[in-house]
Design a protein around this motif. Sequence first.
Motif, PDB file in Angstrom:
ATOM      1  N   MET A  73       0.833  -1.213   0.000  1.00 39.36           N
ATOM      2  CA  MET A  73       0.000   0.000   0.000  1.00 39.36           C
ATOM      3  C   MET A  73       0.866   1.262   0.000  1.00 39.36           C
ATOM      4  N   GLU A  74       1.942   1.228   0.770  1.00 35.64           N
ATOM      5  CA  GLU A  74       2.833   2.409   0.826  1.00 35.64           C
ATOM      6  C   GLU A  74       3.488   2.671  -0.520  1.00 35.64           C
ATOM      7  N   ARG A  75       3.880   1.605  -1.199  1.00 34.64           N
ATOM      8  CA  ARG A  75       4.500   1.778  -2.521  1.00 34.64           C
ATOM      9  C   ARG A  75       3.505   2.395  -3.492  1.00 34.64           C
ATOM     10  N   ALA A  76       2.256   1.894  -3.437  1.00 31.54           N
ATOM     11  CA  ALA A  76       1.228   2.415  -4.343  1.00 31.54           C
ATOM     12  C   ALA A  76       0.955   3.888  -4.036  1.00 31.54           C
ATOM     13  N   LYS A  77       0.873   4.197  -2.744  1.00 29.89           N
ATOM     14  CA  LYS A  77       0.570   5.567  -2.328  1.00 29.89           C
ATOM     15  C   LYS A  77       1.674   6.524  -2.773  1.00 29.89           C
ATOM     16  N   ASN A  78       2.910   6.090  -2.627  1.00 26.84           N
ATOM     17  CA  ASN A  78       4.047   6.957  -2.970  1.00 26.84           C
ATOM     18  C   ASN A  78       4.478   6.808  -4.422  1.00 26.84           C
ATOM     19  N   ASN A  79       3.776   5.929  -5.141  1.00 28.02           N
ATOM     20  CA  ASN A  79       4.072   5.707  -6.553  1.00 28.02           C
ATOM     21  C   ASN A  79       5.544   5.355  -6.793  1.00 28.02           C
ATOM     22  N   VAL A  80       6.069   4.448  -5.990  1.00 30.35           N
ATOM     23  CA  VAL A  80       7.457   3.997  -6.161  1.00 30.35           C
ATOM     24  C   VAL A  80       7.461   2.483  -6.366  1.00 30.35           C
ATOM     25  N   GLN A  81       8.492   2.018  -7.018  1.00 34.05           N
ATOM     26  CA  GLN A  81       8.609   0.592  -7.310  1.00 34.05           C
ATOM     27  C   GLN A  81       9.148  -0.196  -6.126  1.00 34.05           C
ATOM     28  N   GLN A  82      10.092   0.434  -5.402  1.00 35.37           N
ATOM     29  CA  GLN A  82      10.765  -0.318  -4.349  1.00 35.37           C
ATOM     30  C   GLN A  82      10.916   0.500  -3.077  1.00 35.37           C
ATOM     31  N   ASP A 131      14.592 -14.576 -17.710  1.00 35.87           N
ATOM     32  CA  ASP A 131      13.466 -14.825 -18.612  1.00 35.87           C
ATOM     33  C   ASP A 131      12.524 -13.613 -18.615  1.00 35.87           C
ATOM     34  N   PRO A 132      12.226 -13.055 -19.806  1.00 36.66           N
ATOM     35  CA  PRO A 132      11.354 -11.867 -19.877  1.00 36.66           C
ATOM     36  C   PRO A 132      10.035 -12.041 -19.131  1.00 36.66           C
ATOM     37  N   GLU A 133       9.573 -13.280 -19.035  1.00 40.74           N
ATOM     38  CA  GLU A 133       8.307 -13.503 -18.341  1.00 40.74           C
ATOM     39  C   GLU A 133       8.393 -13.129 -16.860  1.00 40.74           C
ATOM     40  N   PHE A 134       9.601 -13.214 -16.296  1.00 37.93           N
ATOM     41  CA  PHE A 134       9.758 -12.931 -14.868  1.00 37.93           C
ATOM     42  C   PHE A 134      10.593 -11.680 -14.596  1.00 37.93           C
ATOM     43  N   ASP A 135      11.080 -11.085 -15.682  1.00 43.25           N
ATOM     44  CA  ASP A 135      11.950  -9.915 -15.511  1.00 43.25           C
ATOM     45  C   ASP A 135      11.226  -8.778 -14.782  1.00 43.25           C
ATOM     46  N   SER A 136       9.935  -8.642 -15.039  1.00 46.51           N
ATOM     47  CA  SER A 136       9.199  -7.502 -14.458  1.00 46.51           C
ATOM     48  C   SER A 136       8.940  -7.686 -12.958  1.00 46.51           C
ATOM     49  N   ILE A 137       9.075  -8.894 -12.447  1.00 44.19           N
ATOM     50  CA  ILE A 137       8.804  -9.080 -11.006  1.00 44.19           C
ATOM     51  C   ILE A 137      10.083  -9.346 -10.217  1.00 44.19           C
ATOM     52  N   LYS A 138      11.239  -9.311 -10.899  1.00 44.44           N
ATOM     53  CA  LYS A 138      12.484  -9.504 -10.147  1.00 44.44           C
ATOM     54  C   LYS A 138      12.696  -8.297  -9.235  1.00 44.44           C
ATOM     55  N   SER A 139      13.345  -8.536  -8.114  1.00 46.21           N
ATOM     56  CA  SER A 139      13.557  -7.430  -7.189  1.00 46.21           C
ATOM     57  C   SER A 139      14.788  -7.693  -6.319  1.00 46.21           C
ATOM     58  N   PHE A 176      15.317 -12.978  -6.902  1.00 42.54           N
ATOM     59  CA  PHE A 176      14.161 -13.038  -6.011  1.00 42.54           C
ATOM     60  C   PHE A 176      13.051 -12.242  -6.679  1.00 42.54           C
ATOM     61  N   THR A 177      11.815 -12.506  -6.312  1.00 43.41           N
ATOM     62  CA  THR A 177      10.696 -11.689  -6.806  1.00 43.41           C
ATOM     63  C   THR A 177      10.398 -10.570  -5.798  1.00 43.41           C
ATOM     64  N   GLN A 178       9.607  -9.601  -6.245  1.00 43.41           N
ATOM     65  CA  GLN A 178       9.205  -8.517  -5.340  1.00 43.41           C
ATOM     66  C   GLN A 178       8.461  -9.074  -4.129  1.00 43.41           C
ATOM     67  N   GLY A 179       7.616 -10.049  -4.362  1.00 50.34           N
ATOM     68  CA  GLY A 179       6.874 -10.649  -3.247  1.00 50.34           C
ATOM     69  C   GLY A 179       7.814 -11.302  -2.234  1.00 50.34           C
ATOM     70  N   GLN A 180       8.859 -11.946  -2.721  1.00 46.73           N
ATOM     71  CA  GLN A 180       9.825 -12.554  -1.805  1.00 46.73           C
ATOM     72  C   GLN A 180      10.596 -11.485  -1.024  1.00 46.73           C
ATOM     73  N   VAL A 181      10.947 -10.404  -1.712  1.00 44.29           N
ATOM     74  CA  VAL A 181      11.664  -9.316  -1.033  1.00 44.29           C
ATOM     75  C   VAL A 181      10.777  -8.711   0.056  1.00 44.29           C
ATOM     76  N   ASP A 182       9.498  -8.560  -0.235  1.00 42.94           N
ATOM     77  CA  ASP A 182       8.576  -8.030   0.781  1.00 42.94           C
ATOM     78  C   ASP A 182       8.510  -8.975   1.985  1.00 42.94           C
ATOM     79  N   ARG A 183       8.449 -10.261   1.687  1.00 43.89           N
ATOM     80  CA  ARG A 183       8.372 -11.242   2.791  1.00 43.89           C
ATOM     81  C   ARG A 183       9.652 -11.216   3.637  1.00 43.89           C
ATOM     82  N   MET A 184      10.802 -11.076   2.984  1.00 43.16           N
ATOM     83  CA  MET A 184      12.066 -10.993   3.738  1.00 43.16           C
ATOM     84  C   MET A 184      12.131  -9.698   4.545  1.00 43.16           C
TER      85      MET A 184
END
Length: 406
Positions: free
Chosen positions: A65-74, A123-131, A305-313
């Motif tokens: 939610m904070e990322r969405a609010k601040n319009n930032v990726q990370q 892989d381009p399929e996962f490039d957008s969610i790498k973090s 790692f994916t963004q979701g994994q980074v958030d979990r860590m």
Amino acid sequence: MKVLYSMLVGLSLFTSIAIAQNNTLVSPCSSDEIMAWHLENNPKVLLEIEANEDFTKAFVKRLVMERAKNNVQQSTAQYTIPVVLHVFHFGDDGKIDSAQAHLGLDILNTDFNGLNDDWNTIDPEFDSIKSTLDIQFCLASHDPNGNATSGINYYEDSLAMLNIPDLFQYAWDNYKYLNIYLPKYTGGAPSLFTAYAYFPSTSGANSNTGGIFYSSIRWGYGSHSELSPGQDWASVGTHEAGHWLNLHHTFNNGCNGPGDYVNDTPPTLGGAIELSGCTNNDLSCSVSTNGENYMDYNHDCKKMFTQGQVDRMTAALNLPSRITLWSPTNLITTGCTSPPVSLAKLEINDQIDIYPNPTTGILTIDGVEGTTEVYNIYGERIATTVSTTIDLSQAARGHLLCKGAG
Ligand SMILES: [Zn+2]
């Protein structure tokens, strides 16, 4: 009781190893077996895992939610984790040198920060969610008694080299250091697995029975490593640090929910230790497999790692068993950052204002014209400036003397 508890973990492992002794496969990781053993033998572990999961869900939701609010990726949060390496050897056997010990840790820092060579070949399929997670694993330079240390402890012991006795007896405070144990083999010889790690646990931290156990012959590169420089297998260390930060295998629960408890990692059967390449077991759950993920078992293809994994860590870093490690006070205690610099004495008679004092970074001096010199307590000049600000982030610890020079 604590000793018995740890020994039972070891015995459990050796039982499984004996069964597969003639098999030449080498499993990267046996953290799942460790977790299963804990759940079976300590009912309180399940309660804590459930509490951690509730905390993690709420924390990740807030991050998103904070990322969405601040319009930032990370997130811009930065973390430093003090590390102590315990090396177990017999004579030269298993005695990795300092360079190899450092290289193993460098791989963690490289991988977590997306600085690995193959970061741009995902892989381009996962490039957008790498973090990436902005984290540094830092070899401690102060031991628990405040004495100087290289952060690498050596123990000559032929049995400890095989991870046979209770290695937790050598643990440093788990609330202050990530303990990485480096026997030559993680269990018997040859080990059929490379490593295992302990998930975040308050009871584990209280009893100093957490950390990562890792076969030193697969830690970094050097004369005591069986890996070739650049071989991705060395990134199993990154995989283990992922477990230590509460990540499960991407194939956790197979094709069934809740999988690995991360939203953006596609389900996969995975898990077979002989997998190689980057796309093995693809479509095993009717969707593409993120075989390049550090938490998969594709041991020669570890990239992201994916963004979701980074958030979990990130959530894990805020759990009670992890949050003290990267506190400013602990980083000073363990020698992973310079302590604040304070101005002990001022040899200027003018009306001046100096702030912040103490500081770990930029010091501002108002009310002084001309050149300002900063000396350490040994009389060595460490900075000269005509500016009103001085960067002291690289200054040695201790008091400084600030002096107007003209
Ligand atoms: Zn694993």
